[in-house]
Write an enzyme that holds these catalytic residues in place. Structure first.
Site, short mmCIF file in Angstrom:
data_model
loop_
_atom_site.label_atom_id
_atom_site.label_comp_id
_atom_site.label_asym_id
_atom_site.label_seq_id
_atom_site.Cartn_x
_atom_site.Cartn_y
_atom_site.Cartn_z
N SER A 54 -14.96 26.63 2.08
CA SER A 54 -13.71 27.29 1.49
C SER A 54 -13.37 26.97 0.15
CB SER A 54 -12.36 26.95 2.47
OG SER A 54 -12.33 25.79 2.51
N LYS A 122 -21.19 20.68 9.18
CA LYS A 122 -20.60 21.85 9.84
C LYS A 122 -21.33 22.88 9.77
CE LYS A 122 -16.29 23.36 9.46
NZ LYS A 122 -16.55 24.77 9.07
N GLU A 124 -21.80 27.21 11.29
CA GLU A 124 -21.25 28.31 12.01
C GLU A 124 -21.88 29.04 12.88
OE1 GLU A 124 -19.20 30.72 9.19
OE2 GLU A 124 -18.12 29.34 8.25
N GLU A 191 -11.85 28.82 15.14
CA GLU A 191 -10.85 29.40 14.29
C GLU A 191 -10.36 30.49 14.67
OE1 GLU A 191 -12.47 29.42 10.31
OE2 GLU A 191 -10.96 30.71 9.53
O1 KIV Z 1 -14.44 25.92 5.14
C1 KIV Z 1 -13.43 25.53 5.62
O2 KIV Z 1 -12.50 25.10 5.22
C2 KIV Z 1 -13.38 25.49 7.11
C3 KIV Z 1 -12.22 25.49 7.86
C4 KIV Z 1 -11.47 26.61 7.75
C5 KIV Z 1 -12.31 25.06 9.24
O3 KIV Z 1 -14.45 26.04 7.75
#
Ligand code: KIV
Length: 273
Positions: A54, A122, A124, A191
């Site tokens: 993000s 992380k 997706e 999410e």
């Molecule tokens: O990129 C991000 O901030 C996220 C969150 C919204 C979980 O993946």
């Protein structure tokens, strides 16, 4: 408010997150992208700091998370790691660095770990990225999953609306969550999905389930820092609670400074050498 973290406060690990779930202690998670904010957030006692992709939106002003690069995520990740003493630091693998190619995924993940010093990565997706998740885990790198509204797939979804409202998509999400746990992921972010589905996944999995717009019956919550501090304005999804109005406060402070400069009130005698 006091600083909650001292030098000898125990570092949060992926194992500790699982213990927190077992004890029923909720996990706090917030994004950060730079040294100064990460230091404040860590000192406040946050359990997990997410260097989210993000950053593409809130730091670079892009409409989606797709443009951010591995080098840019490494820069943000390193800046955050430099500040953090206690929180578990998770960095997002950016779009195009792991999908459909396990060797590329491992190379990207190794660079990310070596050059940022992060604790966990992380990714997706579920079954579609199974081989990449397996490959990264095989190198001893902890992986956090991310299901539901996965912003890197926004062009496939065509909307930022709530995901998994229909049974078929909800069942696939449950299968994917179990798959990620079986592969060895340390936790999963869900999410923007119905609260009942979030609750079901959290109950069925032994690993922590952290929600953003997934209701109150998951094991922890994550928000984007600029959203909860009121720095991003004009963005108010139902799941967002604002804890400050920093956008307005920053504008006021900057206007006071401009006024003082124009009026030759700043600097005064005491502020001069
Ligand atoms: O990129 C991000 O901030 C996220 C969150 C919204 C979980 O993946």
């Amino acid at each position: 408010m006091s600083v909650a973290v001292t030098d000898n406060t125990k570092k949060v690990t992926t194992l500790r997150l699982i213990e927190m779930k077992q004890r029923g202690e909720k996990i706090s998670m917030l994004t950060a992208y730079d040294y100064s904010m990460a230091k404040l957030i860590d000192e406040a006692g946050m359990d997990v700091i997410l260097v989210g992709d993000s950053a593409s939106n809130v730091m670079a002003g892009n409409a989606t998370t797709l443009p951010i690069t591995l080098d840019q995520m490494i820069y943000h990740g390193r800046s955050v790691v430099n500040a953090v003493k206690r929180a578990l630091v998770v960095v997002d693998m950016p779009f195009g660095t792991y999908q459909g190619n396990p060797i590329l995924a491992l190379e990207s993940a190794v660079r990310m770990m070596k050059e940022t010093g992060a604790d966990c990565l992380k990714l997706e997706g579920g079954a579609e990225i199974r081989e990449s998740v397996e490959k990264i885990l095989s190198a001893g790198i902890p992986v956090m999953g991310h299901l539901g509204l996965t912003p890197q797939s926004i062009n496939k979804f065509g909307t930022f609306g709530v995901r998994a409202k229909e049974e078929a998509e909800a069942e696939k999400l449950v299968r994917d969550a179990h798959l990620l746990e079986e592969l060895g992921c340390c936790s999963v972010v869900l999410e923007k999905i119905p609260a009942v589905l979030g609750e079901r996944v959290a109950k069925e999995l032994a690993i922590p389930v952290i929600g953003i717009g997934a209701g109150g019956h998951v094991d922890g919550q994550v928000l984007v820092m600029q959203d909860m501090l009121g720095i991003t304005e004009g963005f108010s999804p139902k799941f967002l609670r604002r804890y400050a109005n920093l956008g307005e406060e920053i504008r006021c402070a900057v206007q006071s400074y401009i006024k003082d400069v124009k009026a030759q009130d700043f600097p005064n005698e005491k502020e001069s050498y």
